[in-house]
Structure formats: structure tokens, C-alpha cells
Design an enzyme around this catalytic site. Sequence first.
Site, PDB file in Angstrom:
ATOM      1  N   ASP A   1    -114.489   3.071   5.170  1.00 53.98           N
ATOM      2  CA  ASP A   1    -113.041   2.945   5.417  1.00 53.98           C
ATOM      3  C   ASP A   1    -112.693   1.638   6.145  1.00 53.98           C
ATOM      4  O   ASP A   1    -112.017   1.656   7.187  1.00 53.98           O
ATOM      5  CB  ASP A   1    -112.535   4.132   6.263  1.00 53.98           C
ATOM      6  CG  ASP A   1    -112.983   5.480   5.714  1.00 53.98           C
ATOM      7  OD1 ASP A   1    -113.011   5.645   4.486  1.00 53.98           O
ATOM      8  OD2 ASP A   1    -113.297   6.376   6.535  1.00 53.98           O
TER       9      ASP A   1
ATOM     10  N   GLU B   1    -105.068   9.233  -0.563  1.00 51.01           N
ATOM     11  CA  GLU B   1    -105.353   8.860   0.832  1.00 51.01           C
ATOM     12  C   GLU B   1    -105.538   7.345   0.896  1.00 51.01           C
ATOM     13  O   GLU B   1    -105.353   6.658  -0.101  1.00 51.01           O
ATOM     14  CB  GLU B   1    -106.607   9.582   1.347  1.00 51.01           C
ATOM     15  CG  GLU B   1    -107.879   9.229   0.597  1.00 51.01           C
ATOM     16  CD  GLU B   1    -109.083  10.087   1.006  1.00 51.01           C
ATOM     17  OE1 GLU B   1    -108.943  11.003   1.819  1.00 51.01           O
ATOM     18  OE2 GLU B   1    -110.176   9.818   0.470  1.00 51.01           O
TER      19      GLU B   1
HETATM   20  O1  FUB Z   1    -113.962   8.753   6.246  1.00 53.34           O
HETATM   21  C1  FUB Z   1    -113.380  10.023   6.204  1.00 53.34           C
HETATM   22  C2  FUB Z   1    -112.361  10.077   5.132  1.00 53.34           C
HETATM   23  O2  FUB Z   1    -112.970   9.790   3.876  1.00 53.34           O
HETATM   24  C3  FUB Z   1    -111.278   9.037   5.238  1.00 53.34           C
HETATM   25  O3  FUB Z   1    -110.314   9.340   6.198  1.00 53.34           O
HETATM   26  C4  FUB Z   1    -110.795   9.033   3.845  1.00 53.34           C
HETATM   27  O4  FUB Z   1    -109.959   7.967   3.519  1.00 53.34           O
HETATM   28  C5  FUB Z   1    -112.095   9.025   3.077  1.00 53.34           C
HETATM   29  O5  FUB Z   1    -112.625   7.740   2.945  1.00 53.34           O
END
Ligand code: FUB
Length: 329
Positions: free
Chosen positions: A15, A228
Site C-alpha cells: 500500500d 479500495e
Molecule cells: O493492507 C491492507 C489492505 O489491503 C489495504 O487497506 C487495502 O487497500 C489492501 O491493499
Amino acid sequence: MSDKKPLVTHVYTADPSAHVFNSTLYVYPSHDIPTDIQDNDNGDQYAMEDYHVFSLPEGIAGPVTDHGVVLKSQDVPWVGKQMWAPDAAEKDGKFFLYFPARDKEGVMRIGVAEGASPEGPFTPDAEPIKGSYSIDPACFVDEDGAAYLYFGGIWGGQLQCWTKGHFAKEDYENMEASGDDKPALNARIARLTDDMHQFAEEVKEVVILDPETKEPLKASDHDRRFFEAAWVHKYDGKYYFSYSTGDTHFLCYAIGETPYGPFTYGGRILEPVVGWTTHHSIVQHKEKWYLFYHDATLSGGKNHLRCVKAREIKYDAEGKIYLAEPQGP
Ligand code: FUB
């Protein structure tokens, strides 16, 4: 797929939120850790507990410095577990780390921590940002100094629980709406207060329009709908909202005229990588533009043990994004 080398190999990172602060390129990633928790749609396997900051003084081809742990869960009174994807911002010589985590009741919230240097450490506020929820905060500071926080993520990110103005636990299992007749769930945006610690306005939705119909993308459009990993950057006077499509594993972008959108779908930036999640940032460093992203190649494909990578992107005459070197097989 995944034909670039990991930038960091001594710890697992994911991320990546990349920024240039004081002329130096920095990356603020999640810090993945080993766990015996089995993979599930809740994302329980992402059991992260702290954040490191990395600098790349010579850019993506040079050495990477790990500035160590800059914030950990034990230092944040409201955090229960799972410190997920963070972002950072600078305003008036102060630096801010935004981060999501489950609170003690298991509800995802967003916190802020402040520091005097981009390299941390960061001191957290005792409470999450009032009115914040879900995951994946991304802070965009516009040229006029106004700062905006984008956030949200469905499934384990709990965005589907916030359509009624409060946390509706009963909506968790649905994960998301479905059907051609229903709009997709949208990311969220709120302008931040001048001190960068609170929302200065009601949270609004970030609408992505189909370029043909001019209608909001539909819930069934899993190849294009927001899942997301919101990110916003500005290029040639336009606002680019980029994001992950989650279960179809694409990084896509949409273009708008204001930080609030609406944003018109523009295309894909990255095809699926090794591992389930895909999450990125886009930053200009000197004359070039870069996509920072992750995959799970360093761990041999373990979804929760990822590694940050970077590659150059370019824009065509119409402002469409493409990879400088096509993604390999
Ligand atoms: O790293 C945990 C979660 O996985 C993140 O918040 C999302 O965007 C995904 O990458």
C-alpha cells in the site's frame, strides 16, 4: 506480471503512498507481518501493527533508507488492531500521517498523527478523526493549500456498513450491492480543517461516471467500480482519482475538474499482479511520473506478505495514463 524488483526486501511492505517532501522522495507503506490467520474476505490476515517510513533520495533506482518504526498500535489509545494502508501530508512545515485501523469494537476508523519531520516519529491524536470510518485514507493538498481526505474500502473495509449514516453491522455480510440497476458504492471525501486533524465539512461521496452514459458506475461493474485504495493527483490542471477494483484486481483511474469530482472513468493503469490486493500511489519526482504499487512476489505469493515496487508512467496527448514500459508477462 510483476517484472520489477521490490524496493524494500528486509521487511514486507504494501500500500505505498509516495510523496516528495523537502525535495526528497518518501514512501509511507503498510508494514506486513507474518501470521497464522487464514486468508478470508474480512482481511483478517492483514494483521499489521506499525508503520515504517522509507526515503529514496536518488529516486526509484537508488538506495532506499528505512527510517524505522514511526508509529505503532500500542501508542494509539483507540486502536484495537490492523493498522492498514496509511498516507502522509505536509502543511505549513508540519507532517501528518493518516492511518486506518479497527477500534476496540472492531469498527474501522481513521486516525491522524503529527510530526515535525517527514521521517517521523508521529504523535497520534487520542481519538480517531470525528466522523471517519472505513479504510485507506489518502490526503491530497491542492495548490491553494486546501487539503482533502479521500477514504473508503468495501468488504473487509466496511464501507458497505455506512450507507445509513451509522455503522450498520447487519450490512457487513452483504459486502456490497449487486445488479445493473444499483449504483456502486462510492469512496468518500471531506475537506480537512486548517490544522489537518479533523473534517471541516460533511463527508461526501466520490462519484465515478461511465464516459458513454454519463451515469454513475453500476454495482455489477466489477471491472471498473471502486473497491479500495483511493488516490488523487493533479496533472495538467485536472484531478485524477485512481483506485483498486478489488476482486477483479485492476488499478483504474477517472478524471475530474474539481477535487470532489464527479470523475469520469478513464481506463486501467495496471493489470492484476501476484497476490490478491492491488494498491498504489502516483507521484511526480523531478521530471518524471511514477506509479508505486505492490505485489506478493517477495514472499512467493502470500497475499498478506507483500512488497512495494515502482515504475514510470506517462500521459498521452489526451491525458490518458500508460506505463512507460508495458507490464511484463
Ligand atoms: O493492507 C491492507 C489492505 O489491503 C489495504 O487497506 C487495502 O487497500 C489492501 O491493499
